[in-house]
Design a protein around this motif. Sequence first.
Motif, short mmCIF file in Angstrom:
data_model
loop_
_atom_site.label_atom_id
_atom_site.label_comp_id
_atom_site.label_asym_id
_atom_site.label_seq_id
_atom_site.Cartn_x
_atom_site.Cartn_y
_atom_site.Cartn_z
N UNK A 108 -4.01 -14.26 -10.36
CA UNK A 108 -4.14 -12.78 -10.56
C UNK A 108 -2.74 -12.22 -10.49
N UNK A 109 -2.53 -11.41 -11.20
CA UNK A 109 -1.12 -10.61 -11.42
C UNK A 109 -1.04 -9.22 -11.44
N UNK A 110 -0.38 -8.71 -10.56
CA UNK A 110 -0.23 -7.16 -10.37
C UNK A 110 1.15 -6.61 -10.75
N UNK A 111 1.34 -5.49 -11.41
CA UNK A 111 2.55 -5.10 -11.68
C UNK A 111 2.68 -3.40 -11.09
N UNK A 112 3.59 -3.34 -10.23
CA UNK A 112 3.62 -1.99 -9.34
C UNK A 112 5.19 -1.64 -9.96
N UNK A 113 4.95 -0.19 -9.84
CA UNK A 113 6.36 0.65 -10.39
C UNK A 113 6.45 1.82 -9.76
N UNK A 114 7.74 2.02 -9.22
CA UNK A 114 7.97 3.67 -8.66
C UNK A 114 8.47 4.57 -9.38
N UNK A 115 8.73 5.67 -9.26
CA UNK A 115 9.29 6.71 -9.86
C UNK A 115 10.76 6.37 -10.74
N UNK A 116 11.44 5.75 -10.19
CA UNK A 116 12.70 5.16 -10.65
C UNK A 116 12.60 4.33 -11.65
N UNK A 117 11.36 3.39 -11.87
CA UNK A 117 11.24 2.49 -12.76
C UNK A 117 11.46 1.01 -12.38
N UNK A 118 11.80 0.91 -11.02
CA UNK A 118 11.75 -0.33 -10.25
C UNK A 118 10.35 -1.12 -10.24
N UNK A 119 10.21 -2.31 -10.42
CA UNK A 119 8.89 -3.04 -10.30
C UNK A 119 8.94 -4.18 -9.42
N UNK A 120 7.51 -4.35 -9.15
CA UNK A 120 7.12 -5.48 -8.60
C UNK A 120 6.26 -6.39 -9.42
N UNK A 121 6.58 -7.76 -9.64
CA UNK A 121 5.40 -8.22 -10.68
C UNK A 121 5.17 -9.35 -9.79
N UNK A 122 3.99 -9.33 -9.29
CA UNK A 122 3.42 -10.49 -8.01
C UNK A 122 2.15 -11.12 -8.68
N UNK A 123 2.16 -12.35 -8.15
CA UNK A 123 0.99 -13.30 -8.66
C UNK A 123 0.59 -14.13 -7.26
N UNK A 124 -0.82 -14.24 -7.18
CA UNK A 124 -1.19 -15.12 -6.46
C UNK A 124 -2.36 -15.72 -6.91
N UNK A 125 -2.69 -16.89 -5.99
CA UNK A 125 -3.90 -17.57 -6.96
C UNK A 125 -4.08 -19.05 -6.41
#
Length: 837
Positions: free
Chosen positions: A393-410
């Motif tokens: 599974x993969x999740x994409x998180x973003x803050x107000x400035x556009x910085x992202x975390x794209x993280x996967x686990x499984x």
Amino acid sequence: MSLQIPENLTGLNEDEVEQSRQTSGHNRMTAPPKSNWWKLLTEILKEPMLILLMVISVIYLSVGNYGEALFMIVALILVSGISFYQDSRSKKALEALEKLNEPLSKVIRKSTVVQIPTHEIVVGDLCITSEGQMINADGRIVYSNDFTVNEASLTGESFAVSKGSGQEDSYVYSGTVAVSGISVFEVEAVGVNTRIGKIGDSMTGIIEQKSPLQLQIERFVKGMSVLGVVVFLLVCAVNWYYTRNFAESLLNGLTLAMSILPEEIPVAFTTFMALGAWKLMQQGIIIKKSSVVETMGSTTVICTDKTGTITENSMHLKAVYNYKNNRTYEEVEFDVPELAEIISYAMWSSEPMPFDPMEKTLHKIYADTQVEDLRNEYIMIHEYPLEGHPPMMTHVFQNSSGSRFIAAKGAPEAIAQVSELSPAQRLTVRSYIDDFGKKGYRLLGVARSHFTGVNFPEKQQDLPFEFLGFVVFHDPPKKGIREVFKQINEAGIEVKVITGDNAQTARTIAAQSGIIGYSKMVSGEEIASMSEQELRKTVRDKVLFARMFPDAKLAVVNALKKNGEVVAMLGDGVNDGPALKAAHIGVAMGIKGTEMAKAAASLVLTDDDLGKLLTGIAAGRRIYSNLKKAVQYIISIHIPIIVAVSLPLFLGWAFPQIFTPVHVIFLELVMGPTCSIVYENEPMEKDTMSRNPRPLSETFLTWRELSLSIIQGLVISAGILFVYQLSYRDGGGEETVRTMVFTTLIFANILLSLANRSFHYSIFESFRNRNILLAYVIGTTILLLAAMLYVDEVRSFFQLSQLNFAQLLTAFGVAAVSVLWFEVYKLVKRFRLITAN
């Protein structure tokens, strides 16, 4: 990290809830109204036995026998009272089960998230639903985050549909299931006004299919009823031929009809099943339909998950493997800077509101080890749900400035496969997977990715991933689980472990848990490639099924069923739904089970304890065995009553009407509680759980068992006919002969109820199984018999005479001989069994 809901979503207040309920009603489907006492009594009075009592009462009144008429009316009240008591107990037990089976729903009211029973949802409520939960009303989404829904219950299509407040499709419907993400929807329809409610309303006339046991019992009762009608007409005709008295002929015929009609059997079935389900509920086993109790005793294969069922589901983070420096870190080192990245990405790949124990652990470790907690600064903007073979599974998180975390686990194999690794690097990763697996640890691979656009790839596997390492969880077997599996094996039930874990971990945990044949293993991918014949052979031979996915689980259950097995399937997730539904007994976990799993299952273990399933199976065997004893008792004791009423008339003996309706109804009042109350309370025999399961296809009473009951009845019949002739030849008049026959039959009834407590162990061994209700019924019967013999007014009413000690001894002796020969039969049977082994 908390659920970020817009401030304008405040929900209803108490006055608005009540006003909405007045306007739109409760969130319930149309159902047959609950039976009140008047309707219940009306149904009872339609029973054939009670109709016979009413007819006989009318006849007695018409010919001026007011005492007998009064007795029949009293008997009518007693019989209907017993039936009313039994039916009301059964219905209350079933209603209690219904209440427990109702799920809870999350709603926002007065800006606070609260849990309420689903039937309390009203139009205008703001409902919160997330992955794995059932949607319990129709409504429009007002807030969502990567929300997808399975609408197979409405459309028949099993794929997930994306929905959201800003999308074209922003409506959700009751009865569908949230597959991923989270949403808040405003309720627009409840109960019968929902789409599924309208479908359900059109199905209210559909009759629920009866179980094989119910059908067998119904056929038997109908057969006896037809026989009763034939013999009734025959007795009426013969009596009319001799006496030319219509009222007397009709009474004789009705007396025999009462003696033939086994009305106790269907009452016993309903009582046994409903009270069995109710007792199991008190032990933490919620059964949705009481007929499941019958099936449980036939279970031949248990397909069990590993995590949380065999193991503690504690998901303690034991170690972290950092791929970048090729080093494994133990618990005391989790706060070192080198692990900050992998722990951070393991957390970001989890749900924002975790419900899985592993994800809860990852959130906790993140909070304990990170220098800065960023969870409240980021929101999830895209989610790839758990999927693939093996899954990730993969999740994409973003803050107000556009910085992202794209993280996967499984699954570590899946993460390694999508990461940019050379063949040599993959071999290194594989060796770590095997090493950790041999120790019984559960591994999750962790990876990170970079993507700057908004048009994310359709599949998460198409993202470029960098492999970070493993998080290693220790989830040991539950205490006492070896003993549980030992008892399951002794009961002749096979265990199959079906898990999504890798082979090494599954094998180690299975070995530690005492699973027999744990080395016989197959994977989900192998299952998917097999033909039907290969699959049927594989599921017969293999014990451990690793890296299983939903279709593979379903295929295994169906193959086992085709092999003639009675399958109990344990599951807790959305993906377990099809297999739970397909199994004979779908078993969901009460604590970690999703609403989807609980909805698909027929049984819920409230504390996720596999040992409770064994309790349920034992209860199923006990109930089935006791029901069989009750029916065999009814058959055996009805035969001598039929013989006593009919044979003297047909053979032209001196006293052709030895029993009148008052005598038969007294016997019925004794037999009714014995079969449906006393036998239902009978404890389980000591070897019940060491016998092999009975085949589900086996008829309720085999010819051997039926023949044995008929022989028991015929031997008792011979005994009472012997007493009849003995008393007559000793110069006894009609009242003396009647009293001797009646007393012998009462004694035989008492001894038969004791002898038939077990068809294997002796009557003395059965005394060790304490059943206080049996003592009460026997004691009451003896007191009533004493009143009938030695209280003048009662004796005169029943047209009996006093018996001296010798006569009582004769009656008891004949009863003992005609019943207790069965003890010799059981002794010989046990001896043959011992010598054969």
